[in-house]
Write a protein that holds these residues in place. Structure first.
Motif, PDB file in Angstrom:
ATOM      1  N   ASN A  70      -5.732   6.154  -0.501  1.00  0.00           N
ATOM      2  CA  ASN A  70      -5.894   6.412   0.998  1.00  0.00           C
ATOM      3  C   ASN A  70      -4.408   6.726   1.521  1.00  0.00           C
ATOM      4  O   ASN A  70      -3.590   6.791   0.753  1.00  0.00           O
ATOM      5  N   SER A  72      -2.247   5.417   2.867  1.00  0.00           N
ATOM      6  CA  SER A  72      -1.334   4.386   2.593  1.00  0.00           C
ATOM      7  C   SER A  72      -0.985   4.377   1.409  1.00  0.00           C
ATOM      8  O   SER A  72       0.325   3.949   1.086  1.00  0.00           O
ATOM      9  N   SER A  73      -1.395   5.020   0.505  1.00  0.00           N
ATOM     10  CA  SER A  73      -1.057   5.215  -0.922  1.00  0.00           C
ATOM     11  C   SER A  73       0.293   6.137  -1.158  1.00  0.00           C
ATOM     12  O   SER A  73       0.791   6.119  -2.333  1.00  0.00           O
ATOM     13  N   TYR A  74       0.533   6.736  -0.142  1.00  0.00           N
ATOM     14  CA  TYR A  74       1.544   7.823  -0.199  1.00  0.00           C
ATOM     15  C   TYR A  74       2.660   7.493   0.987  1.00  0.00           C
ATOM     16  O   TYR A  74       2.185   7.213   2.046  1.00  0.00           O
ATOM     17  N   GLU A  92      -5.838  11.735  -1.673  1.00  0.00           N
ATOM     18  CA  GLU A  92      -6.210  10.605  -0.391  1.00  0.00           C
ATOM     19  C   GLU A  92      -7.729  10.596  -0.257  1.00  0.00           C
ATOM     20  O   GLU A  92      -8.208   9.925   0.694  1.00  0.00           O
ATOM     21  N   TYR A 294      -5.998   0.649  -2.949  1.00  0.00           N
ATOM     22  CA  TYR A 294      -6.111  -0.472  -2.047  1.00  0.00           C
ATOM     23  C   TYR A 294      -7.492  -0.841  -2.326  1.00  0.00           C
ATOM     24  O   TYR A 294      -8.372  -0.202  -2.599  1.00  0.00           O
ATOM     25  N   PRO A 311      -2.492  -3.529  -1.918  1.00  0.00           N
ATOM     26  CA  PRO A 311      -2.322  -2.506  -2.921  1.00  0.00           C
ATOM     27  C   PRO A 311      -2.382  -3.119  -4.273  1.00  0.00           C
ATOM     28  O   PRO A 311      -1.680  -4.126  -4.601  1.00  0.00           O
TER      29      PRO A 311
END
Length: 404
Positions: A70, A72-74, A92, A294, A311
Protein backbone atom coordinates in the motif's frame (compact mmCIF):
# COMPACT_ATOMS: atom_id res chain seq x y z
CA UNK A 1 1.90 -4.46 20.99
CA UNK A 2 2.29 -8.23 20.77
CA UNK A 3 4.16 -10.44 23.20
CA UNK A 4 6.85 -10.95 20.56
CA UNK A 5 7.69 -7.25 20.44
CA UNK A 6 7.73 -6.83 24.22
CA UNK A 7 9.80 -9.95 24.86
CA UNK A 8 13.23 -9.39 23.26
CA UNK A 9 14.21 -13.00 24.00
CA UNK A 10 11.45 -14.31 21.73
CA UNK A 11 12.51 -12.61 18.51
CA UNK A 12 16.05 -11.49 17.66
CA UNK A 13 16.56 -7.85 16.77
CA UNK A 14 18.61 -6.59 13.87
CA UNK A 15 19.88 -3.03 14.23
CA UNK A 16 20.01 -1.71 10.68
CA UNK A 17 22.63 0.92 11.53
CA UNK A 18 24.97 -1.72 13.00
CA UNK A 19 28.32 -1.63 11.12
CA UNK A 20 28.23 -5.42 10.97
CA UNK A 21 24.92 -5.34 9.07
CA UNK A 22 26.16 -2.63 6.72
CA UNK A 23 29.51 -4.31 6.05
CA UNK A 24 28.31 -7.91 5.73
CA UNK A 25 24.52 -8.08 5.50
CA UNK A 26 24.54 -11.65 4.14
CA UNK A 27 26.47 -12.84 7.18
CA UNK A 28 24.45 -10.74 9.63
CA UNK A 29 21.04 -11.71 8.28
CA UNK A 30 22.22 -15.29 7.87
CA UNK A 31 23.19 -15.61 11.53
CA UNK A 32 19.77 -14.30 12.54
CA UNK A 33 18.12 -16.83 10.18
CA UNK A 34 19.72 -19.67 12.10
CA UNK A 35 18.48 -18.21 15.38
CA UNK A 36 14.85 -17.72 14.38
CA UNK A 37 12.53 -17.60 11.36
CA UNK A 38 11.23 -14.16 12.35
CA UNK A 39 13.29 -11.14 13.38
CA UNK A 40 12.65 -7.53 14.26
CA UNK A 41 14.41 -4.80 12.28
CA UNK A 42 15.05 -1.58 14.18
CA UNK A 43 16.87 1.69 13.51
CA UNK A 44 16.99 5.17 15.04
CA UNK A 45 13.89 7.11 14.01
CA UNK A 46 12.42 4.01 12.42
CA UNK A 47 9.27 2.41 13.80
CA UNK A 48 10.46 -1.16 13.33
CA UNK A 49 9.54 -3.93 10.96
CA UNK A 50 9.13 -7.69 11.04
CA UNK A 51 11.51 -9.68 8.85
CA UNK A 52 11.13 -13.27 7.68
CA UNK A 53 14.51 -14.94 7.43
CA UNK A 54 13.74 -18.37 5.99
CA UNK A 55 12.83 -19.26 2.42
CA UNK A 56 9.55 -21.13 2.86
CA UNK A 57 8.05 -18.52 5.19
CA UNK A 58 9.15 -15.67 2.94
CA UNK A 59 7.83 -17.26 -0.24
CA UNK A 60 4.49 -18.01 1.42
CA UNK A 61 4.16 -14.46 2.74
CA UNK A 62 4.85 -12.90 -0.68
CA UNK A 63 1.89 -14.79 -2.16
CA UNK A 64 -0.43 -14.46 0.85
CA UNK A 65 -3.34 -12.00 0.37
CA UNK A 66 -3.28 -11.24 4.10
CA UNK A 67 -0.17 -9.13 3.38
CA UNK A 68 -0.69 -6.11 1.14
CA UNK A 69 1.41 -3.48 -0.55
CA UNK A 70 0.00 0.00 0.00
CA UNK A 71 1.18 3.64 -0.07
CA UNK A 72 2.92 3.14 3.29
CA UNK A 73 5.17 0.54 1.64
CA UNK A 74 6.96 3.29 -0.28
CA UNK A 75 8.82 6.48 0.58
CA UNK A 76 6.97 8.93 -1.64
CA UNK A 77 8.73 12.27 -2.20
CA UNK A 78 6.92 15.58 -2.46
CA UNK A 79 6.07 16.26 -6.10
CA UNK A 80 4.16 18.98 -7.98
CA UNK A 81 0.42 18.51 -8.05
CA UNK A 82 0.31 17.67 -11.76
CA UNK A 83 2.49 14.59 -11.06
CA UNK A 84 0.24 13.14 -8.37
CA UNK A 85 -2.13 11.23 -10.73
CA UNK A 86 0.82 9.18 -11.99
CA UNK A 87 2.54 8.34 -8.70
CA UNK A 88 0.34 5.40 -7.75
CA UNK A 89 1.78 2.47 -9.70
CA UNK A 90 0.81 -1.20 -9.87
CA UNK A 91 3.11 -1.76 -6.92
CA UNK A 92 0.56 -0.10 -4.64
CA UNK A 93 -2.44 -1.95 -6.06
CA UNK A 94 -3.98 -5.21 -4.96
CA UNK A 95 -6.83 -7.49 -5.93
CA UNK A 96 -8.93 -6.87 -9.04
CA UNK A 97 -7.37 -3.45 -9.71
CA UNK A 98 -3.86 -4.92 -9.80
CA UNK A 99 -4.94 -8.00 -11.76
CA UNK A 100 -6.56 -5.88 -14.46
CA UNK A 101 -3.43 -3.82 -15.15
CA UNK A 102 -1.16 -6.82 -14.88
CA UNK A 103 -3.30 -8.69 -17.43
CA UNK A 104 -3.04 -5.82 -19.91
CA UNK A 105 0.73 -5.25 -19.69
CA UNK A 106 2.22 -8.66 -18.85
CA UNK A 107 2.15 -10.03 -22.45
CA UNK A 108 4.80 -7.42 -23.29
CA UNK A 109 7.16 -8.73 -20.59
CA UNK A 110 7.34 -12.48 -21.14
CA UNK A 111 10.64 -14.33 -21.39
CA UNK A 112 9.97 -14.75 -25.11
CA UNK A 113 9.48 -11.01 -25.64
CA UNK A 114 12.64 -10.29 -23.64
CA UNK A 115 14.59 -12.73 -25.84
CA UNK A 116 13.17 -11.03 -28.94
CA UNK A 117 14.39 -7.70 -27.58
CA UNK A 118 17.95 -8.99 -27.08
CA UNK A 119 19.12 -7.90 -30.57
CA UNK A 120 18.21 -4.33 -29.62
CA UNK A 121 20.06 -4.54 -26.30
CA UNK A 122 23.27 -5.93 -27.82
CA UNK A 123 24.17 -2.79 -29.84
CA UNK A 124 23.45 -0.61 -26.80
CA UNK A 125 25.96 -2.63 -24.79
CA UNK A 126 28.42 -2.61 -27.69
CA UNK A 127 28.31 1.20 -27.87
CA UNK A 128 28.93 1.51 -24.14
CA UNK A 129 31.88 -0.89 -24.40
CA UNK A 130 33.24 1.02 -27.40
CA UNK A 131 33.36 4.15 -25.26
CA UNK A 132 35.07 2.61 -22.22
CA UNK A 133 38.67 3.31 -23.35
CA UNK A 134 37.80 7.00 -23.68
CA UNK A 135 36.84 7.10 -19.99
CA UNK A 136 40.09 5.62 -18.65
CA UNK A 137 41.71 7.79 -15.99
CA UNK A 138 45.01 6.86 -14.39
CA UNK A 139 44.82 3.47 -16.06
CA UNK A 140 41.32 2.58 -14.77
CA UNK A 141 37.69 3.03 -15.80
CA UNK A 142 34.63 2.94 -13.55
CA UNK A 143 32.25 0.26 -14.86
CA UNK A 144 29.45 1.49 -12.61
CA UNK A 145 29.47 4.97 -14.08
CA UNK A 146 30.19 4.08 -17.68
CA UNK A 147 28.42 0.74 -18.21
CA UNK A 148 26.14 -0.52 -15.46
CA UNK A 149 24.50 2.81 -14.65
CA UNK A 150 23.62 4.03 -18.16
CA UNK A 151 22.57 0.63 -19.52
CA UNK A 152 19.10 0.21 -17.92
CA UNK A 153 17.95 3.69 -18.93
CA UNK A 154 19.25 3.21 -22.47
CA UNK A 155 17.24 -0.01 -22.64
CA UNK A 156 14.14 1.72 -21.24
CA UNK A 157 14.52 4.52 -23.80
CA UNK A 158 14.77 1.94 -26.58
CA UNK A 159 11.80 0.05 -25.17
CA UNK A 160 9.64 3.14 -24.83
CA UNK A 161 10.71 4.83 -28.07
CA UNK A 162 12.51 7.90 -26.69
CA UNK A 163 14.25 9.90 -29.48
CA UNK A 164 18.05 9.89 -29.42
CA UNK A 165 18.11 13.65 -28.84
CA UNK A 166 16.13 13.26 -25.60
CA UNK A 167 18.11 10.35 -24.16
CA UNK A 168 20.85 12.34 -22.38
CA UNK A 169 18.13 13.97 -20.28
CA UNK A 170 16.59 10.56 -19.52
CA UNK A 171 20.05 9.35 -18.49
CA UNK A 172 20.22 12.14 -15.92
CA UNK A 173 16.83 11.12 -14.56
CA UNK A 174 17.88 7.47 -14.43
CA UNK A 175 21.01 8.34 -12.46
CA UNK A 176 18.88 10.27 -9.97
CA UNK A 177 16.49 7.33 -9.54
CA UNK A 178 19.35 4.82 -9.19
CA UNK A 179 20.95 6.99 -6.51
CA UNK A 180 17.92 6.44 -4.28
CA UNK A 181 15.53 8.74 -2.49
CA UNK A 182 16.55 12.33 -1.86
CA UNK A 183 16.32 15.82 -3.30
CA UNK A 184 17.86 14.81 -6.64
CA UNK A 185 15.36 11.96 -6.95
CA UNK A 186 12.40 14.22 -6.20
CA UNK A 187 13.59 16.86 -8.67
CA UNK A 188 13.80 14.26 -11.47
CA UNK A 189 10.19 13.11 -11.15
CA UNK A 190 8.44 16.01 -12.95
CA UNK A 191 10.81 15.61 -15.90
CA UNK A 192 10.18 11.88 -16.08
CA UNK A 193 6.41 12.43 -15.97
CA UNK A 194 6.58 15.09 -18.71
CA UNK A 195 8.80 12.83 -20.80
CA UNK A 196 6.42 9.91 -20.34
CA UNK A 197 3.45 12.08 -21.32
CA UNK A 198 5.30 13.20 -24.46
CA UNK A 199 6.21 9.60 -25.33
CA UNK A 200 2.58 8.48 -25.05
CA UNK A 201 1.37 11.42 -27.15
CA UNK A 202 4.05 10.78 -29.78
CA UNK A 203 3.21 7.10 -30.15
CA UNK A 204 -0.53 7.76 -30.13
CA UNK A 205 0.00 9.96 -33.18
CA UNK A 206 2.83 7.93 -34.76
CA UNK A 207 2.82 4.22 -33.75
CA UNK A 208 6.09 2.33 -34.05
CA UNK A 209 7.70 -0.95 -32.98
CA UNK A 210 8.10 -0.20 -29.28
CA UNK A 211 6.44 -0.91 -25.96
CA UNK A 212 4.29 2.21 -25.74
CA UNK A 213 2.88 1.64 -29.24
CA UNK A 214 2.11 -1.98 -28.36
CA UNK A 215 0.41 -1.02 -25.10
CA UNK A 216 -1.68 1.62 -26.86
CA UNK A 217 -2.86 -1.10 -29.26
CA UNK A 218 -3.58 -3.62 -26.50
CA UNK A 219 -7.23 -4.36 -25.99
CA UNK A 220 -8.44 -7.20 -23.80
CA UNK A 221 -11.09 -9.65 -24.94
CA UNK A 222 -13.68 -7.66 -23.00
CA UNK A 223 -12.66 -4.43 -24.74
CA UNK A 224 -10.68 -3.11 -21.77
CA UNK A 225 -7.58 -1.05 -22.52
CA UNK A 226 -5.09 1.23 -20.78
CA UNK A 227 -6.05 4.88 -20.37
CA UNK A 228 -3.60 7.67 -21.18
CA UNK A 229 -2.96 8.26 -17.47
CA UNK A 230 -2.32 4.54 -16.95
CA UNK A 231 0.18 4.51 -19.83
CA UNK A 232 2.05 7.50 -18.41
CA UNK A 233 2.07 5.90 -14.97
CA UNK A 234 3.41 2.67 -16.43
CA UNK A 235 6.33 4.45 -18.12
CA UNK A 236 7.13 6.07 -14.75
CA UNK A 237 6.93 2.63 -13.13
CA UNK A 238 9.39 1.27 -15.71
CA UNK A 239 11.90 3.98 -14.87
CA UNK A 240 11.42 3.51 -11.13
CA UNK A 241 11.67 -0.29 -11.14
CA UNK A 242 14.00 -0.74 -14.08
CA UNK A 243 17.30 0.14 -12.41
CA UNK A 244 17.97 -3.32 -10.89
CA UNK A 245 20.52 -4.36 -13.56
CA UNK A 246 22.82 -1.49 -12.52
CA UNK A 247 23.69 -2.91 -9.11
CA UNK A 248 23.37 -6.54 -10.18
CA UNK A 249 25.98 -6.11 -12.94
CA UNK A 250 28.53 -4.48 -10.64
CA UNK A 251 27.84 -6.88 -7.75
CA UNK A 252 28.24 -9.81 -10.16
CA UNK A 253 31.55 -8.56 -11.53
CA UNK A 254 32.92 -7.87 -8.06
CA UNK A 255 31.90 -11.39 -7.00
CA UNK A 256 33.59 -12.91 -10.06
CA UNK A 257 36.78 -10.99 -9.33
CA UNK A 258 36.74 -12.50 -5.83
CA UNK A 259 36.20 -15.98 -7.29
CA UNK A 260 38.72 -16.28 -10.13
CA UNK A 261 37.91 -19.98 -10.63
CA UNK A 262 34.28 -19.08 -11.38
CA UNK A 263 35.34 -16.22 -13.64
CA UNK A 264 37.66 -18.55 -15.55
CA UNK A 265 34.86 -21.11 -15.94
CA UNK A 266 32.50 -18.47 -17.33
CA UNK A 267 35.12 -17.24 -19.79
CA UNK A 268 35.81 -20.80 -20.92
CA UNK A 269 32.13 -21.74 -21.23
CA UNK A 270 29.96 -18.78 -22.30
CA UNK A 271 26.99 -21.16 -22.41
CA UNK A 272 27.03 -21.05 -18.60
CA UNK A 273 25.85 -17.43 -18.70
CA UNK A 274 22.07 -17.83 -18.12
CA UNK A 275 22.59 -20.11 -15.13
CA UNK A 276 25.49 -17.96 -13.94
CA UNK A 277 23.28 -14.87 -13.86
CA UNK A 278 20.71 -16.75 -11.76
CA UNK A 279 23.38 -17.92 -9.32
CA UNK A 280 24.95 -14.47 -9.08
CA UNK A 281 21.49 -13.00 -8.48
CA UNK A 282 20.95 -15.49 -5.66
CA UNK A 283 24.40 -14.99 -4.17
CA UNK A 284 24.86 -11.22 -4.42
CA UNK A 285 21.57 -9.74 -5.59
CA UNK A 286 21.24 -6.07 -4.69
CA UNK A 287 17.88 -6.25 -2.93
CA UNK A 288 18.45 -7.32 0.67
CA UNK A 289 14.90 -6.62 1.90
CA UNK A 290 11.65 -6.79 -0.03
CA UNK A 291 9.29 -3.84 -0.12
CA UNK A 292 7.33 -4.15 3.14
CA UNK A 293 3.86 -5.63 3.10
CA UNK A 294 1.26 -4.65 5.70
CA UNK A 295 -0.91 -7.18 7.48
CA UNK A 296 -4.62 -6.90 6.71
CA UNK A 297 -5.46 -8.78 9.91
CA UNK A 298 -3.79 -10.34 12.93
CA UNK A 299 -1.56 -13.17 11.73
CA UNK A 300 0.89 -15.67 13.14
CA UNK A 301 4.12 -16.68 11.41
CA UNK A 302 6.27 -19.48 12.79
CA UNK A 303 4.54 -19.05 16.14
CA UNK A 304 5.11 -15.29 16.29
CA UNK A 305 1.93 -13.18 16.51
CA UNK A 306 1.91 -10.08 14.31
CA UNK A 307 -0.84 -7.51 14.69
CA UNK A 308 -3.03 -6.02 11.98
CA UNK A 309 -1.43 -3.13 10.08
CA UNK A 310 2.19 -4.00 10.88
CA UNK A 311 4.95 -4.01 8.22
CA UNK A 312 6.58 -7.31 7.24
CA UNK A 313 9.51 -7.83 4.88
CA UNK A 314 11.46 -10.82 3.59
CA UNK A 315 15.17 -10.62 4.41
CA UNK A 316 16.46 -11.74 1.01
CA UNK A 317 20.04 -11.59 2.23
CA UNK A 318 19.14 -14.54 4.47
CA UNK A 319 16.39 -16.18 2.41
CA UNK A 320 18.44 -16.64 -0.76
CA UNK A 321 21.14 -18.43 1.24
CA UNK A 322 18.85 -20.62 3.33
CA UNK A 323 20.57 -24.03 3.76
CA UNK A 324 17.14 -25.65 4.12
CA UNK A 325 16.62 -24.94 0.42
CA UNK A 326 20.03 -24.41 -1.22
CA UNK A 327 22.86 -26.91 -0.88
CA UNK A 328 26.09 -25.30 0.35
CA UNK A 329 24.43 -21.88 -0.01
CA UNK A 330 27.46 -19.77 0.93
CA UNK A 331 29.37 -21.11 -2.07
CA UNK A 332 29.16 -19.28 -5.38
CA UNK A 333 28.68 -22.05 -7.94
CA UNK A 334 27.94 -20.99 -11.50
CA UNK A 335 27.13 -24.60 -12.33
CA UNK A 336 24.50 -24.86 -9.60
CA UNK A 337 21.51 -26.77 -11.01
CA UNK A 338 18.64 -24.53 -11.98
CA UNK A 339 15.62 -24.37 -9.69
CA UNK A 340 12.98 -24.83 -8.56
CA UNK A 341 13.33 -23.71 -5.97
CA UNK A 342 14.83 -20.47 -7.26
CA UNK A 343 15.95 -17.30 -5.57
CA UNK A 344 13.36 -14.72 -4.50
CA UNK A 345 15.29 -11.63 -5.64
CA UNK A 346 12.48 -10.74 -8.04
CA UNK A 347 9.78 -11.57 -5.53
CA UNK A 348 7.01 -14.14 -5.78
CA UNK A 349 3.25 -14.21 -6.19
CA UNK A 350 1.03 -11.54 -7.76
CA UNK A 351 3.73 -8.87 -7.48
CA UNK A 352 6.56 -10.93 -8.99
CA UNK A 353 8.75 -8.44 -10.85
CA UNK A 354 7.20 -7.87 -14.27
CA UNK A 355 10.56 -6.86 -15.75
CA UNK A 356 12.56 -9.85 -14.46
CA UNK A 357 12.98 -11.46 -17.92
CA UNK A 358 14.24 -8.18 -19.37
CA UNK A 359 16.60 -7.62 -16.44
CA UNK A 360 18.03 -11.12 -16.90
CA UNK A 361 18.70 -10.50 -20.59
CA UNK A 362 20.37 -7.16 -19.88
CA UNK A 363 22.73 -8.70 -17.33
CA UNK A 364 23.51 -11.68 -19.57
CA UNK A 365 24.32 -9.46 -22.53
CA UNK A 366 26.37 -6.98 -20.49
CA UNK A 367 28.49 -9.59 -18.70
CA UNK A 368 28.96 -11.74 -21.79
CA UNK A 369 30.00 -8.88 -24.05
CA UNK A 370 32.27 -7.32 -21.43
CA UNK A 371 34.18 -10.54 -20.73
CA UNK A 372 34.45 -11.28 -24.43
CA UNK A 373 35.63 -7.79 -25.39
CA UNK A 374 38.19 -7.41 -22.58
CA UNK A 375 39.87 -10.77 -21.79
CA UNK A 376 42.34 -9.07 -19.43
CA UNK A 377 39.61 -7.30 -17.42
CA UNK A 378 40.66 -7.03 -13.77
CA UNK A 379 39.85 -4.93 -10.69
CA UNK A 380 41.95 -1.77 -10.51
CA UNK A 381 42.25 -1.95 -6.74
CA UNK A 382 42.41 -4.70 -4.12
CA UNK A 383 39.34 -6.91 -4.75
CA UNK A 384 38.84 -7.36 -1.01
CA UNK A 385 38.35 -3.63 -0.47
CA UNK A 386 35.43 -2.52 -2.66
CA UNK A 387 33.87 0.86 -1.98
CA UNK A 388 30.28 0.08 -0.98
CA UNK A 389 27.45 2.41 -0.08
CA UNK A 390 26.29 1.63 3.48
CA UNK A 391 22.67 0.60 3.00
CA UNK A 392 20.96 -2.20 4.97
CA UNK A 393 18.35 -2.64 2.23
CA UNK A 394 20.45 -2.57 -0.93
CA UNK A 395 23.84 -4.21 -1.58
CA UNK A 396 25.57 -1.84 -3.99
CA UNK A 397 28.92 -0.42 -4.94
CA UNK A 398 29.80 3.26 -5.08
CA UNK A 399 32.23 2.55 -7.93
CA UNK A 400 33.84 -0.40 -9.73
CA UNK A 401 37.22 0.72 -11.15
CA UNK A 402 38.81 -1.83 -13.50
CA UNK A 403 41.69 -2.12 -15.89
CA UNK A 404 40.85 -3.15 -19.42
Amino acid sequence: MTEATTNPAAVPEVHLADPEVLHDPFGAYGRVRELAPVARLVAPGFGGMWALTRYDDAKAMLADPRFELNPSSYLRPDVPEHCLPYMRTMGEMEGAEHSRLRRLVSPAFTARRAAEFRPRIEPIVARLLDDLPEHVENGAVDLLRHLAQPLPMEVICELVGIPESDRPRWQEWGAAVAAGHGQRFAEAIPGIMDGARAAVARRTAEPADDLVSNLIRVRAEDGDRLSEDELITFVWHLVLAGQTPTNLITNALEALFRHPDQLAALRAEPALMPGAVEELTRWCGPQLLTVPRYTRQDVEIAGVPIGKGEPVTAALGAVNRDPRVFADPERLDLRRPAGPPGHLEYGHGPHFCLGAPLARVQVEVALGALLDRFPALAPAGPPDEPHRIPDPGTWRLAALPVTL
